[in-house]
Motif scaffolding. Sequence first.
Motif, PDB file in Angstrom:
ATOM      1  N   ASN A 166      25.824   4.317 -62.091  1.00 25.64           N
ATOM      2  CA  ASN A 166      24.869   4.669 -63.135  1.00 25.64           C
ATOM      3  C   ASN A 166      24.494   6.137 -62.994  1.00 25.64           C
ATOM      4  O   ASN A 166      24.352   6.642 -61.877  1.00 25.64           O
ATOM      5  CB  ASN A 166      23.588   3.831 -63.019  1.00 25.64           C
ATOM      6  N   ALA A 167      24.336   6.814 -64.127  1.00 25.82           N
ATOM      7  CA  ALA A 167      23.863   8.198 -64.126  1.00 25.82           C
ATOM      8  C   ALA A 167      22.761   8.315 -65.166  1.00 25.82           C
ATOM      9  O   ALA A 167      22.994   8.035 -66.350  1.00 25.82           O
ATOM     10  CB  ALA A 167      25.003   9.160 -64.447  1.00 25.82           C
ATOM     11  N   LEU A 168      21.556   8.695 -64.740  1.00 25.28           N
ATOM     12  CA  LEU A 168      20.400   8.778 -65.627  1.00 25.28           C
ATOM     13  C   LEU A 168      19.806  10.180 -65.575  1.00 25.28           C
ATOM     14  O   LEU A 168      19.736  10.786 -64.512  1.00 25.28           O
ATOM     15  CB  LEU A 168      19.330   7.760 -65.223  1.00 25.28           C
ATOM     16  N   ARG A 169      19.368  10.674 -66.738  1.00 23.86           N
ATOM     17  CA  ARG A 169      18.796  12.006 -66.821  1.00 23.86           C
ATOM     18  C   ARG A 169      17.613  11.997 -67.803  1.00 23.86           C
ATOM     19  O   ARG A 169      17.525  11.141 -68.693  1.00 23.86           O
ATOM     20  CB  ARG A 169      19.815  13.019 -67.353  1.00 23.86           C
ATOM     21  N   SER A 170      16.742  12.995 -67.686  1.00 23.08           N
ATOM     22  CA  SER A 170      15.704  13.230 -68.696  1.00 23.08           C
ATOM     23  C   SER A 170      15.251  14.677 -68.612  1.00 23.08           C
ATOM     24  O   SER A 170      15.423  15.342 -67.584  1.00 23.08           O
ATOM     25  CB  SER A 170      14.507  12.289 -68.506  1.00 23.08           C
ATOM     26  N   ASP A 171      14.686  15.169 -69.709  1.00 17.39           N
ATOM     27  CA  ASP A 171      14.102  16.506 -69.750  1.00 17.39           C
ATOM     28  C   ASP A 171      12.999  16.514 -70.804  1.00 17.39           C
ATOM     29  O   ASP A 171      13.264  16.609 -72.005  1.00 17.39           O
ATOM     30  CB  ASP A 171      15.161  17.561 -70.076  1.00 17.39           C
ATOM     31  N   GLY A 172      11.759  16.388 -70.338  1.00 17.27           N
ATOM     32  CA  GLY A 172      10.621  16.282 -71.239  1.00 17.27           C
ATOM     33  C   GLY A 172      10.305  17.541 -72.027  1.00 17.27           C
ATOM     34  O   GLY A 172       9.486  17.498 -72.954  1.00 17.27           O
ATOM     35  N   HIS A 173      10.955  18.658 -71.694  1.00 15.09           N
ATOM     36  CA  HIS A 173      10.727  19.876 -72.457  1.00 15.09           C
ATOM     37  C   HIS A 173      11.197  19.748 -73.915  1.00 15.09           C
ATOM     38  O   HIS A 173      10.823  20.551 -74.764  1.00 15.09           O
ATOM     39  CB  HIS A 173      11.432  21.068 -71.797  1.00 15.09           C
ATOM     40  N   HIS A 174      12.017  18.738 -74.180  1.00 17.12           N
ATOM     41  CA  HIS A 174      12.547  18.538 -75.534  1.00 17.12           C
ATOM     42  C   HIS A 174      11.812  17.437 -76.296  1.00 17.12           C
ATOM     43  O   HIS A 174      12.308  16.949 -77.315  1.00 17.12           O
ATOM     44  CB  HIS A 174      14.038  18.184 -75.457  1.00 17.12           C
ATOM     45  N   TRP A 175      10.621  17.059 -75.814  1.00 11.46           N
ATOM     46  CA  TRP A 175       9.941  15.899 -76.388  1.00 11.46           C
ATOM     47  C   TRP A 175       9.720  16.021 -77.887  1.00 11.46           C
ATOM     48  O   TRP A 175       9.802  15.035 -78.630  1.00 11.46           O
ATOM     49  CB  TRP A 175       8.589  15.686 -75.687  1.00 11.46           C
ATOM     50  N   ASP A 176       9.435  17.234 -78.368  1.00  7.75           N
ATOM     51  CA  ASP A 176       9.055  17.383 -79.773  1.00  7.75           C
ATOM     52  C   ASP A 176      10.250  17.466 -80.724  1.00  7.75           C
ATOM     53  O   ASP A 176      10.067  17.638 -81.929  1.00  7.75           O
ATOM     54  CB  ASP A 176       8.161  18.612 -79.960  1.00  7.75           C
ATOM     55  N   LYS A 177      11.442  17.317 -80.197  1.00  3.61           N
ATOM     56  CA  LYS A 177      12.622  17.307 -81.068  1.00  3.61           C
ATOM     57  C   LYS A 177      12.882  15.925 -81.666  1.00  3.61           C
ATOM     58  O   LYS A 177      13.587  15.795 -82.665  1.00  3.61           O
ATOM     59  CB  LYS A 177      13.852  17.810 -80.301  1.00  3.61           C
ATOM     60  N   LEU A 178      12.311  14.897 -81.034  1.00  6.78           N
ATOM     61  CA  LEU A 178      12.441  13.529 -81.540  1.00  6.78           C
ATOM     62  C   LEU A 178      11.277  12.723 -80.972  1.00  6.78           C
ATOM     63  O   LEU A 178      11.250  12.418 -79.782  1.00  6.78           O
ATOM     64  CB  LEU A 178      13.789  12.923 -81.115  1.00  6.78           C
ATOM     65  N   TYR A 179      10.305  12.387 -81.833  1.00  8.00           N
ATOM     66  CA  TYR A 179       9.098  11.740 -81.331  1.00  8.00           C
ATOM     67  C   TYR A 179       8.396  10.984 -82.452  1.00  8.00           C
ATOM     68  O   TYR A 179       8.738  11.117 -83.630  1.00  8.00           O
ATOM     69  CB  TYR A 179       8.152  12.773 -80.722  1.00  8.00           C
TER      70      TYR A 179
END
Length: 325
Positions: A186-199
């Motif tokens: 399994n490979a999981l990632r996230s980057d909350g700096h992009h939250w406002d691109k899809l919310y």
Amino acid sequence: MTRTRSIIRGVGSYLPEKVLTNADLEKIVDTSDEWIQQRVGIKQRYIAAEGQFTSDLAVGAARQALDDAGLTPDDIDLIVVATTTPDYTFPAAATLVQMKLGMHHGMAFDIQAVCSGFVYAVATADSYMKNGLGNRALVIGAETFSRLLDWTDRSTCVLFGDGAGAVVMEKVELGDDEPDRGVLSNALRSDGHHWDKLYVDGGPSSTGTTGHVHMQGPEVFRHAVGKITDVVYAALEQAGYTTDDLDWFVPHQANRRIIDGAGAKLGLPPEKVVITVDRHANTSAASVPLALSAAVADGRIKRGDLVMLEAMGGGFTWGASLIRW
């Protein structure tokens, strides 16, 4: 020496009765079938009935997965529901699924990683079972995403639909002489700096309301292909495989152009890519298990096949799971 693996015992899906076609949408918003198909490849989507909740869709998929596995709710000790649209702020939709299945045992909780939720849930159940916190898990992606839509916003309302998909995962010990199978990496990632691109512009802590989906479509598209291929390569490398070894690629069903772009960048022939976005639209956390269930049901995915699941969603979150069927 034995290897502990989480194998897939059964798969299932559930779709509401109501079908909303592009022609239907032309009557309520300024759009056209040609525009929708050209931009995202969607022809129709399913919409939950009034009074039909996310947990109801989840139970439908769960029962089918249990039947496919030859098991009953008594055999399950872990339920993980990936959803962005739970019935209530709390309790978790998973506990309602547990109740509706007649279970009084085990543990149940939700995962919220938007469209990546099912892949996150598979990785979570895999980790839990390998660490002794269960032997059989129901892993479900379920959404009533239509309830987050502004039906006057043609840039978002044409993209999404409702549905649920599920798998039964079981912990097994494989001997040295047995072929490998189950979840390999399994490979999981996230980057909350992009939250406002899809919310969604609402929530219990901010507005006290549910809100509607907002998306910067070109920005999401710009990030999608690179992030998708990143986790696919990471999962393959972790397990010691390459894209040439893959039998099937089951991506998140958000946009036909994104799927085609990711497949091309990975060097995968189109016949190895499972596509259901045309008939399901984007069902968020339900899209990967719905596509997986369709490919198993029609005989494409068979025992021994090497299958890559992949998804990317708001947050941004993204992830991949490599499974030997």
